[in-house]
Design a protein around this motif. Sequence first.
Motif, short mmCIF file in Angstrom:
data_model
loop_
_atom_site.label_atom_id
_atom_site.label_comp_id
_atom_site.label_asym_id
_atom_site.label_seq_id
_atom_site.Cartn_x
_atom_site.Cartn_y
_atom_site.Cartn_z
N GLU A 1 0.81 -1.22 0.00
CA GLU A 1 0.00 0.00 0.00
C GLU A 1 0.85 1.28 0.00
N VAL A 2 2.14 1.13 0.34
CA VAL A 2 3.02 2.30 0.38
C VAL A 2 3.16 2.92 -1.02
N GLN B 1 0.96 3.31 -3.36
CA GLN B 1 -0.15 4.24 -3.59
C GLN B 1 0.03 5.50 -2.75
N GLN B 2 0.46 5.34 -1.51
CA GLN B 2 0.66 6.49 -0.63
C GLN B 2 1.78 7.40 -1.14
N LEU B 3 2.83 6.79 -1.66
CA LEU B 3 3.92 7.58 -2.24
C LEU B 3 3.43 8.35 -3.46
N GLU C 1 0.45 9.43 -3.96
CA GLU C 1 -0.39 10.54 -3.48
C GLU C 1 0.47 11.71 -3.01
N VAL C 2 1.60 11.42 -2.35
CA VAL C 2 2.50 12.49 -1.93
C VAL C 2 3.09 13.19 -3.14
N SER D 1 0.63 15.44 -4.67
CA SER D 1 0.34 16.62 -3.85
C SER D 1 1.32 17.77 -4.11
N LYS E 1 3.45 14.99 6.19
CA LYS E 1 3.69 13.58 6.51
C LYS E 1 4.84 13.44 7.50
N ASP F 1 8.83 14.03 2.94
CA ASP F 1 7.52 13.40 3.13
C ASP F 1 7.47 12.02 2.49
N VAL G 1 6.27 8.76 4.69
CA VAL G 1 5.18 7.85 4.33
C VAL G 1 5.59 6.40 4.56
N SER H 1 4.07 3.67 7.65
CA SER H 1 3.63 2.32 7.39
C SER H 1 4.44 1.31 8.20
#
Length: 355
Positions: free
Chosen positions: A12-13, A15-17, A19-20, A23, A31, A225, A229, A233
């Motif tokens: 899942e990281v 996807q989170q990366l 998103e950062v 942004s 973060k 950030d 992230v 996690s």
Amino acid sequence: MIPIASPAIESEVKQQLAEVVDSGIISQGPKVKEFEEKYAQYTGVKHAIAVNSGTAALHTALLAHGIGAQDEVITTPFSFIASANSILYCNAKPVFADIQADTYNIDPEKIAEKITPKTKAVLAVHLYGHPFDVKPVKELCEDHKLTLIEDACQAHGAQYDGKKCGSFATGCFSFYPTKNMTTSEGGMITTDDAQVAEKCRIIRNHGSSEKYVHETLGYNYRMTDLCAVIGLSQLKRLDEANQKRRINAKSYDRMLDSSKYTLPLEKPGCTHVYHQYTIQCREREKTIEKLRQNDIGYGVHYPIPIHRQPYYKKLGFNDSLPVAENAAKEVLSIPVHPKLEREEIDFISEVLNGL
């Protein structure tokens, strides 16, 4: 090949990366702040300051406590070299105290012998994930009005008398990929002292608390950030990963031949998180060759004590520290990471016992 370390980055990281990245805030931002807050809560302290490496954490912490030229800082000779180098970065002098043979951590009695009027701090390492003997070291520091820096770079989640390492004084952590948790590269400083925390924040940001106003000499030690992230996690799973390390270690404890090897010790009141599972063996090169033949990863942490490193010899260090010197000749780390399968532990034990 069974690796000595195997970083586990959750799916899942990714996807989170992303998103950062989308942004537009990929350097130090929200973060990092969230990671600091959650790491402080986890460690049981009021403040956590994220930086870009464990070395940066050590250097920043020493500077925040005012360590500088002419000061002496007592530390261990048996650690990764960053522990002592961070003292040199402050133009201070590392003073090496020998270690305890059973945990490889700095010996409080040897610290007491090294204190002089120039001593300003003790930088003690929780080596391999086992806490150093905090109570007598802290008492020494209090009696002599010395700063205590906890090098907890290998001790995420380790405990002494029910408290997390990094919560007894100013703590420093590394998030290098081989550590119990990672941010790819990164570090953290932990403290209950608001003034020390603010100094650390200023030092990591070019000596600035206000944009383009620089009140002191600082450094570019900020975390991104993107790294935070990954850290968020990893922190969620740290206790689970540490427990798997402990299970793996206990399996080795049961299976390895203690007449051939000195096995790691977990002292009463301590929770070892086994950043490394380090044995001592009298025929290390023969043992290493057998591990190589069977595609088993290993590490020697550390083959040369810091005071015997070429650079330190050039600086004039020639201490006799026999416990550390003997450990350096015999220590050998074998895989203990959470991704190990039971069959792999059985195989490694069989290979070692067959020597």
